[in-house]
Design an enzyme around this catalytic site. Structure first.
Site, PDB file in Angstrom:
ATOM      1  N   ASP A   6      85.078  -6.102  12.733  1.00 44.61           N
ATOM      2  CA  ASP A   6      86.068  -5.960  13.814  1.00 44.61           C
ATOM      3  C   ASP A   6      85.972  -6.812  15.422  1.00 44.61           C
ATOM      4  O   ASP A   6      84.895  -6.424  15.757  1.00 44.61           O
ATOM      5  CB  ASP A   6      86.322  -4.751  13.773  1.00 44.61           C
ATOM      6  CG  ASP A   6      87.255  -4.649  14.886  1.00 44.61           C
ATOM      7  OD1 ASP A   6      88.525  -4.918  15.301  1.00 44.61           O
ATOM      8  OD2 ASP A   6      88.173  -3.062  15.319  1.00 44.61           O
ATOM      9  N   ASP A 101      92.346  -9.562  14.858  1.00 44.27           N
ATOM     10  CA  ASP A 101      90.872  -9.249  15.268  1.00 44.27           C
ATOM     11  C   ASP A 101      89.860  -8.697  13.988  1.00 44.27           C
ATOM     12  O   ASP A 101      88.948  -8.140  14.487  1.00 44.27           O
ATOM     13  CB  ASP A 101      91.070  -8.669  16.474  1.00 44.27           C
ATOM     14  CG  ASP A 101      91.595  -6.755  15.824  1.00 44.27           C
ATOM     15  OD1 ASP A 101      92.381  -7.418  14.927  1.00 44.27           O
ATOM     16  OD2 ASP A 101      90.918  -6.221  17.089  1.00 44.27           O
ATOM     17  N   GLU A 102      90.998  -8.321  12.253  1.00 49.40           N
ATOM     18  CA  GLU A 102      90.005  -7.605  11.464  1.00 49.40           C
ATOM     19  C   GLU A 102      89.557  -8.877  10.655  1.00 49.40           C
ATOM     20  O   GLU A 102      90.843  -9.677  10.168  1.00 49.40           O
ATOM     21  CB  GLU A 102      90.781  -6.601  11.995  1.00 49.40           C
ATOM     22  CG  GLU A 102      90.398  -5.939  12.483  1.00 49.40           C
ATOM     23  CD  GLU A 102      91.216  -4.644  12.113  1.00 49.40           C
ATOM     24  OE1 GLU A 102      90.187  -2.927  11.469  1.00 49.40           O
ATOM     25  OE2 GLU A 102      92.375  -4.047  12.174  1.00 49.40           O
TER      26      GLU A 102
END
Length: 425
Positions: A6, A101-102
Site C-alpha cells: 500500500d 494505491d494497493e
C-alpha cells in the site's frame, strides 16, 4: 502467503516524485473541481487539516508559508500506479491490483522464507524504481494482510509480518476497522456483543445465521482465523461487470454540442478501459445530472440533490471499438438534453461485459476483426507510445471548455511529451 503493498499518501507521494521541493512540506491534493482534500502529507495532517475539508475553507491558509495544494492529476497517478504494479511483478507473476494505491501479492515460497527481509526488498525496489514509499504487510489471508499492512505502515521499517498467533493483535482491533465492515454493519455487530476483530473471528457458525448477517461477514470471520475465503475468481479480476466513467463539469453546461462532447469523451475513455480488460460490452447507460436551481448554493452545490436523467443503449453487436460505441450513444445525448437547462455532470456506463474471446457472433463475426476494432487498436498503440491524448476521436472536442476545474494542476512528465523534465547543465 499474501502480501499487501500500500503506497503511503499516494497522491501526495506522486506529486513529490517530480517536485522534490515538496519534500518535508505540508501538501494536500484536492478532489474533482478542486472541491475538497482527498490526500494529505504527514506534515499536513500534523497541521490538523482533515480529510474532506472544502478547499474554499482552506484557501486563505494557502497563503501561509509552506502549505501547498495540488489539483488531482489522475494521469500522473494512474501511470505511477501502473509502474508500481509492474515493479511488483518482478517478485511474483500473481499480482492483484486492488485499488490505485494497493495491490495483493500471492506468494508461493518456502515456509522458512524471511518475510521481513522480502518486505524490505519490495519497499526498496518500489521506492527506487518509482519514487513512491509504501508499506508491506504479510499474512495468510487477504483480510489479515490488510491488518498487517495497517500495522506495518506505522513501524519505522514499514513492514509487518503477522505472527502465528494473531489473537493479541486482533483483540485490540475494533471491529469497525476490519476490512469490509462498514459503520452501519459495525453497529449491528456491536449490538450482537462483538466489539473486536478476535471476538468476531471466534464466533460459531450459527452466530451469523442467528443474527441474520450476510455470508460475506462469515467469510470475513474465517479469514480472520487464517482460512482463505474471499479469494476472487481469476476471471473476475480480469473481467469487470461494468465500466463507468463520470465527471463533474468545471462550469455549467447549457449547450447540446458541449454535452455531446463530454459524453463522447467519457465513452471513449470507457472503451479504452474495456479493451485493456480484453472485454466487450453489449450496451451502455448514458446519464446526465442537472445543476442545482438558482439560489440554492450554486451550480455545484453538493447539498442539493438533483435527479439523474438516463438513457440505455443496446449495441447492434458486443464491441469495445470506440467508433461503434460513439455512434450508438450519439442519439442519447440529444434525447437527454433540454434547451434552457444547465447540467453539472455526465457519465457513460458500459454494461453487459464479457470476455472478447467468447463474444464472437455467428452473423456479426469476430468483434476484434472489425474495421472499428482495428482503428481503436491503432489509436491505443499511438497513445501508448506518444502519450495519452495524442490522437482522439473528433467527437470528443478539441478545446473542451466543460472539463473539470483544476487550477492547481501539476505537469504530467510521464504521459505528455510537452511535460517531460529537461536537465540543464
Amino acid at each position: 502467503m499474501i502480501a499487501l503493498v500500500d503506497a503511503n499518501n499516494f497522491y501526495v507521494s506522486c506529486e513529490r516524485v517530480f517536485d522534490p521541493r515538496l519534500e518535508g512540506r505540508p501538501v494536500a491534493v484536492l478532489s474533482n473541481n478542486d472541491g475538497c482534500v482527498i490526500s494529505r502529507s504527514a506534515e499536513c495532517k500534523a497541521l490538523g487539516v482533515e480529510m474532506g475539508t472544502p478547499y474554499f475553507k482552506l484557501r486563505e491558509s494557502a497563503k501561509k508559508p509552506g502549505l501547498v495544494f495540488r489539483s488531482s492529476n489522475y494521469e500522473l497517478y494512474g501511470d505511477l500506479s501502473s509502474r508500481i504494479v509492474q515493479t511488483l511483478g518482478t517478485f511474483t507473476p500473481d499480482v492483484e491490483p486492488y485499488s490505485i494505491d494497493e495491490a495483493f501479492l500471492h506468494l508461493s515460497l518456502p515456509a522458512d522464507t524471511d518475510w521481513a527481509a522480502l518486505g524490505a526488498a519490495i519497499r526498496a525496489r518500489v521506492l527506487r524504481w518509482t519514487g513512491i514509499p509504501c508499506g508491506v504487510g504479510f499474512a495468510p489471508t487477504r483480510t489479515l494482510a490488510k491488518i498487517a499492512n495497517h500495522v506495518g505502515k506505522k513501524k519505522p521499517g514499514g513492514v509487518f509480518v503477522l505472527p502465528d498467533n494473531p489473537a493479541p493483535l486482533l483483540s485490540e482491533l475494533p471491529v469497525e476497522e476490519v476490512w469490509g465492515v462498514g459503520r452501519r454493519l459495525a453497529e449491528r455487530i456491536r449490538r450482537a456483543g462483538v466489539t473486536d476483530a478476535w471476538t468476531l473471528a471466534t464466533r460459531p457458525h450459527d452466530f451469523f445465521r442467528r443474527h441474520r448477517f450476510a455470508v460475506t461477514l462469515e467469510r470475513t470471520a474465517l479469514e480472520l482465523r487464517g482460512v482463505p475465503a474471499t479469494e476472487p475468481d481469476p476471471l473476475e479480476r480480469e473481467n469487470p461487470q461494468s465500466v463507468n466513467v463520470s465527471r463533474m463539469f468545471g462550469r455549467p453546461v447549457s449547450a447540446l454540442s458541449e454535452l455531446a462532447e463530454a459524453l463522447a469523451a467519457h465513452a471513449s475513455a470507457a472503451a479504452e478501459k474495456l479493451r485493456k480488460a480484453h472485454a466487450v460490452a453489449a450496451g451502455a447507460n448514458v446519464y446526465v445530472q442537472e445543476c442545482a436551481p438558482p439560489g440554492t448554493g450554486g451550480w455545484s452545490d453538493r447539498n442539493w440533490w438533483t435527479p439523474f436523467l438516463s438513457a440505455t443503449v443496446a449495441f447492434p453487436a458486443s464491441t469495445a471499438a470506440t467508433p461503434a460505441i460513439l455512434a450508438a450513444i450519439r442519439p442519447a445525448a440529444a434525447r437527454l438534453f433540454a434547451a434552457g437547462r444547465r447540467y453539472r455532470r455526465a457519465g457513460v456506463m458500459l454494461c453487459g461485459i464479457e470476455p472478447a474471446a467468447g463474444a464472437a457472433d455467428l452473423f456479426a463475426g469476430d468483434p476484434s476483426e472489425t474495421k472499428g476494432a482495428k482503428l481503436s487498436a491503432a489509436l491505443d498503440a499511438v497513445n501508448a507510445k506518444f502519450g495519452r491524448g495524442t490522437v482522439f476521436p473528433a467527437a470528443t472536442g478539441t478545446k473542451r471548455p466543460w472539463t473539470m476545474k483544476r487550477d492547481l494542476l501539476s505537469p504530467c512528465p510521464t504521459t505528455r511529451w510537452s511535460d517531460v523534465l529537461v536537465a540543464k547543465c
